[in-house]
Design a protein around this motif. Structure first.
Motif, short mmCIF file in Angstrom:
data_model
loop_
_atom_site.label_atom_id
_atom_site.label_comp_id
_atom_site.label_asym_id
_atom_site.label_seq_id
_atom_site.Cartn_x
_atom_site.Cartn_y
_atom_site.Cartn_z
N ALA A 195 2.17 1.91 -14.52
CA ALA A 195 3.01 0.23 -14.64
C ALA A 195 3.42 -0.32 -13.57
N ARG A 196 3.79 1.22 -12.66
CA ARG A 196 4.72 0.21 -11.54
C ARG A 196 3.58 -0.16 -10.69
N MET A 197 3.20 -0.06 -10.29
CA MET A 197 1.94 0.36 -9.17
C MET A 197 0.87 -1.27 -9.34
N VAL A 198 0.69 -1.32 -10.30
CA VAL A 198 0.31 -2.64 -11.42
C VAL A 198 1.62 -4.48 -10.71
N GLU A 199 2.70 -3.86 -11.05
CA GLU A 199 3.45 -5.31 -11.01
C GLU A 199 3.67 -4.49 -9.59
N LEU A 200 3.36 -4.26 -8.58
CA LEU A 200 2.86 -4.27 -7.32
C LEU A 200 2.00 -5.03 -6.97
N ILE A 201 1.17 -4.63 -7.63
CA ILE A 201 -0.16 -5.38 -6.53
C ILE A 201 0.22 -7.07 -7.71
N GLU A 202 0.76 -7.32 -8.39
CA GLU A 202 0.62 -8.77 -8.63
C GLU A 202 1.54 -9.06 -7.94
N HIS A 203 2.43 -8.28 -7.25
CA HIS A 203 3.08 -8.88 -6.72
C HIS A 203 3.29 -9.30 -5.05
N LEU A 204 1.90 -8.43 -4.70
CA LEU A 204 1.26 -8.46 -3.54
C LEU A 204 0.41 -9.83 -3.50
N ALA A 205 -0.64 -9.67 -4.57
CA ALA A 205 -1.71 -10.74 -5.00
C ALA A 205 -0.60 -12.69 -4.31
N ARG A 206 0.56 -12.63 -4.91
CA ARG A 206 1.05 -13.63 -4.26
C ARG A 206 -0.10 -14.65 -3.01
N HIS A 207 0.64 -13.00 -1.69
CA HIS A 207 0.38 -12.80 -0.19
C HIS A 207 -0.64 -12.71 -0.04
N VAL A 208 -1.94 -12.61 -0.32
CA VAL A 208 -2.43 -11.40 0.09
C VAL A 208 -4.49 -11.30 -1.00
N THR A 209 -4.97 -11.33 -0.74
CA THR A 209 -6.54 -11.67 -1.07
C THR A 209 -6.69 -10.04 -1.17
N ILE A 210 -7.41 -9.81 -2.96
CA ILE A 210 -7.29 -8.43 -3.20
C ILE A 210 -8.51 -8.62 -3.77
N LEU A 211 -9.29 -7.01 -2.94
CA LEU A 211 -10.44 -6.67 -3.93
C LEU A 211 -10.31 -5.24 -4.58
N LEU A 212 -10.97 -5.03 -5.61
CA LEU A 212 -9.22 -4.09 -6.37
C LEU A 212 -11.09 -3.06 -7.41
N VAL A 213 -10.95 -2.19 -6.93
CA VAL A 213 -12.36 -0.87 -7.63
C VAL A 213 -10.50 -0.42 -8.39
N GLU A 214 -11.16 -0.28 -10.06
CA GLU A 214 -10.20 0.55 -11.30
C GLU A 214 -11.30 0.88 -12.41
N HIS A 215 -10.77 1.60 -13.07
CA HIS A 215 -11.20 2.02 -14.55
C HIS A 215 -10.02 1.41 -15.56
N ASP A 216 -8.86 2.30 -14.38
CA ASP A 216 -7.42 1.29 -15.93
C ASP A 216 -8.15 0.23 -16.28
N MET A 217 -8.22 -0.63 -17.13
CA MET A 217 -8.90 -1.96 -17.95
C MET A 217 -8.14 -2.09 -18.30
N ALA A 218 -6.63 -1.89 -18.62
CA ALA A 218 -5.65 -2.67 -18.85
C ALA A 218 -4.71 -3.77 -17.45
N ALA A 219 -5.04 -2.85 -16.59
CA ALA A 219 -4.41 -3.09 -15.17
C ALA A 219 -5.37 -4.01 -14.70
N VAL A 220 -6.65 -3.67 -14.89
CA VAL A 220 -7.77 -4.56 -14.67
C VAL A 220 -7.99 -6.61 -15.56
N PHE A 221 -7.43 -6.36 -16.55
CA PHE A 221 -7.51 -7.22 -17.25
C PHE A 221 -6.72 -8.09 -16.81
N ARG A 222 -5.54 -7.21 -16.34
CA ARG A 222 -4.03 -7.89 -16.65
C ARG A 222 -3.80 -8.70 -14.73
N LEU A 223 -4.82 -8.07 -14.00
CA LEU A 223 -4.99 -8.43 -12.71
C LEU A 223 -6.03 -9.33 -11.42
N ALA A 224 -6.14 -9.66 -12.76
CA ALA A 224 -7.93 -10.30 -11.73
C ALA A 224 -8.10 -11.50 -12.53
#
Ligand code: ATP
Ligand code: MG
Lengths: 315, 251
Positions: free
Chosen positions: B187-216
């Motif tokens: 959960a903390r990592m998702v928040e962190l990536i969400e935060h980072l995504a404001r400044h940087v482009t991200i290509l995310l490989v992930e099996h955690d679908m909840a995280a994927v659908f929230r972030l992508a």
């Protein structure tokens, strides 16, 4: 392997060592054992050579069997300089370092594109080539090597006096150790040790790994060249045997006994191996066997080398 | 439409008998979070290796920030603004957290030459001040001087991310940043990536679908080395092929 970090007691120990080494020739003369000054000089020179290998292997992680080539190039450069009328060490020694460093640059530029066994074989091939070149070069004495007609001068002072040569070697080793210690803890040292640990990760952090390796390899070669030039002055000969891969093996053994990757590993190993040799030769013609057994003991009981028993490296 | 920061054209790669990547066309727009999902062994990590330059393709090309980088080595791509994290934690276990990040800062071209042989690296205050900021950013401010080998798994994942950030990337390639972490750490990592995504482009490989659908912003699906679909999360969720090949097990 852990990253080098200077121990808190390093400075006082180094200063004490310096004082002991500076007083040594006078102490030996006082007890009428001046004969041993030559032996002590030999130890200092091999300490320098093994330390230069430590930079390449222990810190840079490059397992080279070609290090003797740079040692030998240094010796030959000194002898060739003298042949050409340059008898001043302040010119000849830097030239020896440049020649050995430049050769290392060429060898490194080719061999560092490979890894593992291939790297070992290519560095080995280069030493053998250098050896056969030296043996077949008539003007460099061929099989017999290239003798020096006498020792050089250093800043005008003749090195013919054993004590003078001792201090030249002492100075060379001291400056090298100081430089080595600083380098290991500076940016460059961090980078080469991290490359030793995980080169792919370093590439992925943006480091041009090949370039750093090459510079490290060439620096080690240049320092080996300095040792070679000193040795040629001590023995009065640039011998092709210095270029043999077995000479690389000797330096490796010194380093393994002393402690690969420990700042003083090369120096400690040179001291131990040469002293053992000196003592054992007096006792038995089969000293190689005894030496082999002792080596086995070191590998079994102090696998990280003798320096590791003293200095615990911090992570 | 935003312009593509990363564009991969007709990329193919074969390992012995396995077609790891087959004619993959793929792009990541500047500013988006683009997730790459797919079953185990689909070729996601292999794809990241080709984007980052760790591997070279049999055919096809990789374009980054308007330039063809297919022939560039990994370190040059990093200098051009690509940073990656590894699926299997890949940090210097013998160094402290801050030493790891300082090493990453030091590698940046604007941080000055690393051909410095004299000054102890610890006295390079600027390196360490900056490194500390990245550690704070990923939530490791309590663990600054901890040896990386002694960090918990989730903390090592965060450290890995801090090192990638320290290269000041235009684009982050994250290979399963949540792999092996517990729910809280995730959960903390998702928040962190969400935060980072404001400044940087991200290509995310992930099996955690909840995280994927929230972030992508967009999702691409890779199966057996082939890209079978790219689109907005809801379109991908609704796609029958995707459900059959992968999402069926996860939703
Ligand atoms: N170096 C290699 N040599 C041979 N085959 C390889 C190599 N690397 C990967 N493969 C194969 O390529 C395929 C793709 O592997 P890859 O690691 O890219 O999958 P992935 O999508 O990242 O899987 P996961 O979700 O488990 O991480 C697999 O069949 C794998 O066995
Ligand atoms: Mg993978």
């Amino acid at each position: 392997m852990a990253f080098y970090r200077p121990a808190p007691y390093q400075k006082p120990v180094a200063i004490a060592l310096l004082l002991v080494l500076a007083a040594l020739p006078f102490g030996l003369a006082a007890v009428d054992q001046a004969f041993y000054i030559g032996f002590a000089t030999r130890v200092l020179i091999f300490a320098l050579a093994a330390t230069s290998l430590n930079l390449v292997l222990g810190f840079g992680g490059m397992f080279s069997l070609g290090h003797a080539a740079f040692f030998g190039v240094g010796a030959y450069t000194a002898a060739i300089c003298q042949q050409a009328g340059i008898n001043e060490a302040l010119i000849a020694f830097p030239l020896a370092m440049i020649a050995a460093g430049a050769f290392a640059l060429v060898v490194g530029a080719i061999s560092l594109r490979t890894r593992g066994v291939y790297f070992i074989m290519i560095t080995l091939a280069f030493t053998q080539m250098a050896y056969y070149l030296a043996v077949s070069a008539r003007s460099w004495g061929g099989d017999d090597g290239l003798p020096l007609v006498g020792r050089m001068t250093l800043a005008g002072v003749s090195l013919a006096d054993d004590t003078h040569l001792y201090f030249a070697a002492f100075f060379g080793l001291t400056v090298t150790m100081l430089f080595f210690g600083r380098l290991a803890d500076a940016r460059f040292g961090r980078v080469i040790q991290a490359i030793r640990e995980n080169e792919t990760r370093m590439e992925a952090l943006g480091y041009p790994v090949f370039t750093y390796r090459l510079v490290c390899f060439a620096l080690g070669g240049a320092l080996a060249g300095l040792a070679g030039a000193l040795l040629a002055n001590l023995t009065g000969l640039a011998s092709p045997n210095l270029l043999l891969w077995t000479q690389s093996g000797t330096l490796l053994v010194m380093l393994i006994i002393g402690g690969v990757g420990y700042l003083y590993g090369g120096a400690v190993g040179a001291l131990i191996l040469l002293c053992l040799e000196e003592v054992l030769v007096g006792f038995t013609p089969h000293w190689h066997i005894v030496l082999g057994l002792i080596l086995l003991g070191v590998v079994l009981f102090a696998p990280k080398g003798v320096a590791a028993l003293f200095g615990k490296r911090h992570g | 439409m935003a312009e593509a920061l990363l564009e991969v054209r007709n990329l193919s790669r074969r390992f012995a008998a396995v077609d790891a990547l087959k004619d993959v066309n793929f792009s990541v727009d500047a500013g988006e979070v683009h997730a790459l999902i797919g079953p185990n062994g689909a070729g996601k990590t292999t794809f990241i290796h080709h984007v980052s330059g760790a591997l070279k393709p049999d055919s096809g090309s990789v374009h980054f920030a308007g330039a063809d980088v297919t022939a560039l080595s990994m370190h040059r791509r990093v200098a051009a603004g690509m940073a990656r994290s590894y699926q299997i934690t890949n940090v210097f276990l013998g160094l402290t957290a801050i030493d790891n990040v300082a090493l990453a800062v030091q590698g940046r071209q604007d941080a000055g030459s690393s051909f410095r042989f004299w000054k102890p690296v610890r006295r390079e205050v600027a390196l360490f001040d900056e490194a500390r900021e990245y550690l704070v950013q990923v939530g490791l401010e309590q663990r600054i001087d901890t040896v990386a080998g002694n960090l918990a798994h989730g903390e090592q994942r965060a450290l890995e991310l801090a090192m990638a950030l320290a290269t000041r990337p235009k684009m982050l390639l994250l290979d399963e940043p949540m792999a092996g972490t517990g729910p809280e750490e995730s959960a903390r990592m998702v928040e962190l990536i969400e935060h980072l995504a404001r400044h940087v482009t991200i290509l995310l490989v992930e099996h955690d679908m909840a995280a994927v659908f929230r972030l992508a912003d967009r999702i691409s699906v890779l199966v057996n080395g082939q890209l079978i679909c790219t689109g907005e999360p809801e379109a991908v969720r609704a796609n029958g092929d995707v459900r059959r090949a992968y999402l069926g097990d996860h939703l």
